[in-house]
Enzyme design. Structure first.
Site, PDB file in Angstrom:
ATOM      1  N   SER A  63       0.706  -1.216   0.116  1.00 54.21           N
ATOM      2  CA  SER A  63       0.115  -0.044  -0.074  1.00 54.21           C
ATOM      3  C   SER A  63       0.819   1.276   0.046  1.00 54.21           C
ATOM      4  O   SER A  63       1.800   1.452   0.923  1.00 54.21           O
ATOM      5  CB  SER A  63      -0.828   0.027   1.251  1.00 54.21           C
ATOM      6  N   GLY A  64       0.497   2.244  -1.071  1.00 56.51           N
ATOM      7  CA  GLY A  64       1.133   3.460  -0.778  1.00 56.51           C
ATOM      8  C   GLY A  64       0.993   4.074   0.500  1.00 56.51           C
ATOM      9  O   GLY A  64       1.847   4.932   0.964  1.00 56.51           O
ATOM     10  N   LEU A  65      -0.117   4.089   0.799  1.00 55.94           N
ATOM     11  CA  LEU A  65      -0.685   4.775   1.985  1.00 55.94           C
ATOM     12  C   LEU A  65       0.299   4.478   3.248  1.00 55.94           C
ATOM     13  O   LEU A  65       0.791   5.130   4.036  1.00 55.94           O
ATOM     14  CB  LEU A  65      -2.008   4.656   2.486  1.00 55.94           C
ATOM     15  N   ASP A  75       1.139  10.458   2.348  1.00 53.69           N
ATOM     16  CA  ASP A  75       0.789   9.529   1.156  1.00 53.69           C
ATOM     17  C   ASP A  75       0.525  10.665  -0.319  1.00 53.69           C
ATOM     18  O   ASP A  75      -0.618  10.781  -0.579  1.00 53.69           O
ATOM     19  CB  ASP A  75      -0.703   8.671   1.327  1.00 53.69           C
ATOM     20  N   ASP A 102       0.883  -0.661  -5.018  1.00 53.20           N
ATOM     21  CA  ASP A 102       0.044   0.837  -5.338  1.00 53.20           C
ATOM     22  C   ASP A 102       1.276   1.545  -5.875  1.00 53.20           C
ATOM     23  O   ASP A 102       2.083   2.258  -5.287  1.00 53.20           O
ATOM     24  CB  ASP A 102      -0.433   1.008  -3.821  1.00 53.20           C
ATOM     25  N   ASP A 104       0.361   4.527  -7.478  1.00 54.40           N
ATOM     26  CA  ASP A 104      -0.025   5.830  -7.312  1.00 54.40           C
ATOM     27  C   ASP A 104      -0.360   5.901  -8.660  1.00 54.40           C
ATOM     28  O   ASP A 104      -0.832   5.416  -9.553  1.00 54.40           O
ATOM     29  CB  ASP A 104       1.011   6.758  -6.660  1.00 54.40           C
ATOM     30  N   GLU A 131      -3.607   4.758 -10.893  1.00 56.43           N
ATOM     31  CA  GLU A 131      -4.627   5.182 -10.537  1.00 56.43           C
ATOM     32  C   GLU A 131      -4.745   6.612 -11.454  1.00 56.43           C
ATOM     33  O   GLU A 131      -3.694   7.203 -11.529  1.00 56.43           O
ATOM     34  CB  GLU A 131      -4.822   5.869  -9.083  1.00 56.43           C
ATOM     35  N   LYS A 137       0.036  12.740  -6.160  1.00 60.68           N
ATOM     36  CA  LYS A 137      -1.170  12.227  -5.820  1.00 60.68           C
ATOM     37  C   LYS A 137      -1.774  12.709  -4.354  1.00 60.68           C
ATOM     38  O   LYS A 137      -0.667  12.968  -3.636  1.00 60.68           O
ATOM     39  CB  LYS A 137      -1.264  10.881  -6.010  1.00 60.68           C
ATOM     40  N   ASN A 139      -4.225  11.115  -1.393  1.00 57.24           N
ATOM     41  CA  ASN A 139      -5.142   9.782  -0.879  1.00 57.24           C
ATOM     42  C   ASN A 139      -6.469  10.185  -1.265  1.00 57.24           C
ATOM     43  O   ASN A 139      -7.019  11.316  -1.030  1.00 57.24           O
ATOM     44  CB  ASN A 139      -5.082   9.582   0.659  1.00 57.24           C
ATOM     45  N   SER A 140      -7.153   9.100  -1.792  1.00 53.93           N
ATOM     46  CA  SER A 140      -8.376   9.378  -2.194  1.00 53.93           C
ATOM     47  C   SER A 140      -9.817   9.377  -1.085  1.00 53.93           C
ATOM     48  O   SER A 140     -10.508  10.105  -1.302  1.00 53.93           O
ATOM     49  CB  SER A 140      -8.939   7.841  -2.698  1.00 53.93           C
ATOM     50  N   ARG A 175      -6.731   1.989 -12.047  1.00 51.74           N
ATOM     51  CA  ARG A 175      -7.629   2.390 -11.164  1.00 51.74           C
ATOM     52  C   ARG A 175      -8.470   3.338 -11.305  1.00 51.74           C
ATOM     53  O   ARG A 175      -7.775   4.530 -11.577  1.00 51.74           O
ATOM     54  CB  ARG A 175      -6.802   2.497  -9.669  1.00 51.74           C
ATOM     55  N   HIS A 206     -12.699   2.162  -7.363  1.00 50.10           N
ATOM     56  CA  HIS A 206     -12.618   2.493  -6.120  1.00 50.10           C
ATOM     57  C   HIS A 206     -13.633   3.270  -5.573  1.00 50.10           C
ATOM     58  O   HIS A 206     -14.284   4.189  -6.646  1.00 50.10           O
ATOM     59  CB  HIS A 206     -11.186   3.368  -6.010  1.00 50.10           C
TER      60      HIS A 206
END
Ligand code: SPV
Ligand code: MG
Length: 564
Positions: A63-65, A75, A102, A104, A131, A137, A139-140, A175, A206
């Site tokens: 995970s990038g986060l 992130d 991930d 990104d 994504e 980026k 975080n979503s 993504r 997502h």
């Protein structure tokens, strides 16, 4: 999930990295394309990756986060892509299951994506998810209405990645952030279609709603045109069965290991801080052994046994130190001579240090006279309580069951310079002899011929040649005793011996024999060695020339102090 199970076993036994690389990417592709729902579990470093594999997962979500958070950054592409690559390399090297990273937004344009994919293939990473947002980026789950990437530009990245991958089974998952950015189903479907046409191996759709309604709507209209991946972090209460029924290919549990670790670490730190003690947390945390197990220390120990047999870790030293040393008179009223001070340290401590420095950690001391005074850290002791009536061989017999594996046997009253023991160990490691004695070719300036004291003499098949390199070989001993004919004497045993594992066994057997025939009680160590020689066992000399001292009387003690 049989495909990846088979592949994992193949990975574990595959000798070549190319095979491994192929197997991990192939295993991931099989999971992605299988009609079954499969799962990726989050990891953010080598340790968490191992734990994911240990739990039974067939794949890892890097995970990038959480990799960012574990590195202490946000992130927001604050960790560079090569720093992420470093983390991935550790994760991949210590696990056999495939990793999807991930990626990104691909860390730049199509060209950055090409380098990323090339490096991921080199690092044995099975897949990347990119994504359709902008670099750097966000975080979503952080803000609303994040701008999306231009569709064509994003398709170019996918194509560039697919054209670059060096493993045919490497996967690129595209993504779609349309829902997250406030766009609707049509935008999501349009993008999915474009990314699929550009070569994406799967679509990650997502959503940050607390229900699965967006992803389920997507699933209905997408109609399984290619595998779909979901991340139900926000809609966690949706039953997994719902995804299965909807035909989802893969579900990512995206950040739960790090979140669990944060809570556990915070609580542990808080308690230790408040309690100013670690006692309270001990039962609630993993053991140190658990750390060693996870790190794979057992494999290292096995490898050491295979490749580093001479490293000395398994050697044991048995030090015979039971006698008083009555010639030292008042110095030994309250302690045995092994505990007499030589320039600020007891003689025995210097001996133990010499052994430690040669890699020998397991040290057994045979005590007798004033045994309570023999107190040193990191030694174990056995006692010869009959030390007044018995000799050195009987003292060694008290430690007979510790004579196992490669051993050093030493008198407790000798001092020597470091290279004396190194020479003995080097000769022992290279020679075929079962017993090697450190023999001083110079004796005590030849006074052993007229000495009043008892001197341990040996005869060898050839005398000391005086050539240092030549003397790194063991010279077979033909006789050992206190009364050898002067012209046959090659040198004096300094009281330090090396036993091969077989040699240790021979000594044990000989001790038994001496016990049985009644000779053990009064025998010296040299008597024992002489019996081994007489029985035809291979006993050899490693020649040294001085640089040692035994301590029998005050005169010796003065010389020992000068040696230090
Ligand atoms: C991540 O784990 O870094 C992800 C998933 O990208 S999410 O945080 O849900 O965006
Ligand atoms: Mg991410």
């Amino acid at each position: 999930m049989t495909a990846s199970g088979t592949a994992s076993r193949a990975v574990a036994s595959a000798p070549h990295e190319a095979d491994q690389q192929r197997s991990k990417a192939t295993a991931f592709r099989a999971e992605l394309t299988s009609p079954e729902l499969s799962f990726l579990m989050e990891a953010h470093d080598g340790l968490s990756a191992k734990i994911v594999e240990e739990a039974g997962f067939k794949g890892i979500w890097a995970s990038g986060l959480t990799m960012s958070a574990a590195l202490g950054v946000r992130d927001s592409n604050e960790a560079s892509w090569t720093q992420v690559l470093e983390v991935l390399e550790f994760m991949s090297d210590c696990t056999t299951i495939p990793i999807m990273v991930d990626g990104d937004t691909g860390y730049g344009n199509f060209n950055n994506m090409r380098r990323l994919v090339r490096k991921l293939c080199q690092r044995n990473i099975a897949a990347v998810c990119i994504e359709d947002k902008l670099f750097p980026k966000t975080n979503s789950f952080i803000s609303e209405g994040q701008p999306l990437a231009d569709i064509e530009e994003f398709c170019g990245k996918i194509k560039a990645g697919k054209d670059t991958q060096t493993d045919p089974d490497f996967s690129i998952v595209a993504r779609i952030e349309a829902f997250v950015s406030g766009w609707g189903l049509d935008e999501a479907l349009k993008r999915a279609e474009a990314y699929h046409a550009a070569g994406a191996d799967g679509i990650l759709v997502h959503s940050k709603l607390s229900t699965a309604q967006e992803v389920l709507a997507f699933m209905r209209d997408w109609d399984n045109r290619c595998p779909v991946v979901v991340v139900p972090t926000k809609y966690h209460s949706t039953p997994t069965e719902t995804f299965r029924e909807a035909g989802v290919s893969m579900s990512i549990w995206a950040n739960h290991n790090l979140r669990a670790a944060i809570r556990a670490m915070r609580e542990t730190s808080r308690r230790i801080f408040e309690e100013e003690s670690i006692a309270g947390v001990e039962a609630d945390i993993a053991s140190v052994k658990d750390i060693f197990d996870l790190a794979g220390n057992r494999e290292l120990a096995e490898a050491e046994a295979r490749y580093a047999a001479s490293a000395g870790r398994d050697r044991r030293a048995v030090i015979v130190a039971a006698s008083r040393g009555s010639k030292l008179e008042h110095l030994t009223v309250d302690r045995p001579k092994c505990m007499i001070d030589v320039r600020g340290q007891p003689l025995l401590r210097r001996l133990v240090t010499a052994c430690n420095e040669a890699g020998v950690r397991d040290i057994v001391v045979v005590r007798g006279y004033k045994k309570d005074a023999v107190a040193l850290p990191a030694i174990t002791t056995v006692d010869n309580d009959d030390y007044v009536e018995t000799g050195e061989a009987a003292s060694l017999a008290c430690a007979a069951e510790r004579l196992e594996g490669e051993c050093i046997v030493s008198y407790g009253d000798i001092l020597f310079r470091r290279f004396v023991l190194d020479t003995l160990l080097a000769v022992g490691a290279t020679d075929q002899a079962d017993v090697v004695l450190a023999v001083d070719a110079l004796g005590r300036g030849k006074d052993y011929r007229t000495a009043e004291r008892v001197v341990d003499l040996v005869s060898t098949v050839r005398p000391f040649a005086g050539d240092y390199l030549e003397e790194q070989e063991a010279v077979p001993i033909t006789a050992a005793g206190h009364e050898l004919a002067p012209e046959t004497v090659s040198g004096e045993w300094i009281g330090l011996a090396w036993l091969s594992p077989h040699g240790a066994e021979l000594v044990r057997v000989e001790i038994e024999a001496m016990h049985a025939d009644g000779s053990l009680r009064t025998a010296s160590l040299l008597d024992l060695i002489a019996r081994l020689i007489d029985a035809g066992h291979s006993v050899a000399a490693a020649f040294v020339t001085g640089h040692w001292q035994d301590v029998d009387d005050a005169f010796d003690l003065a010389k020992a102090r000068n040696l230090m």
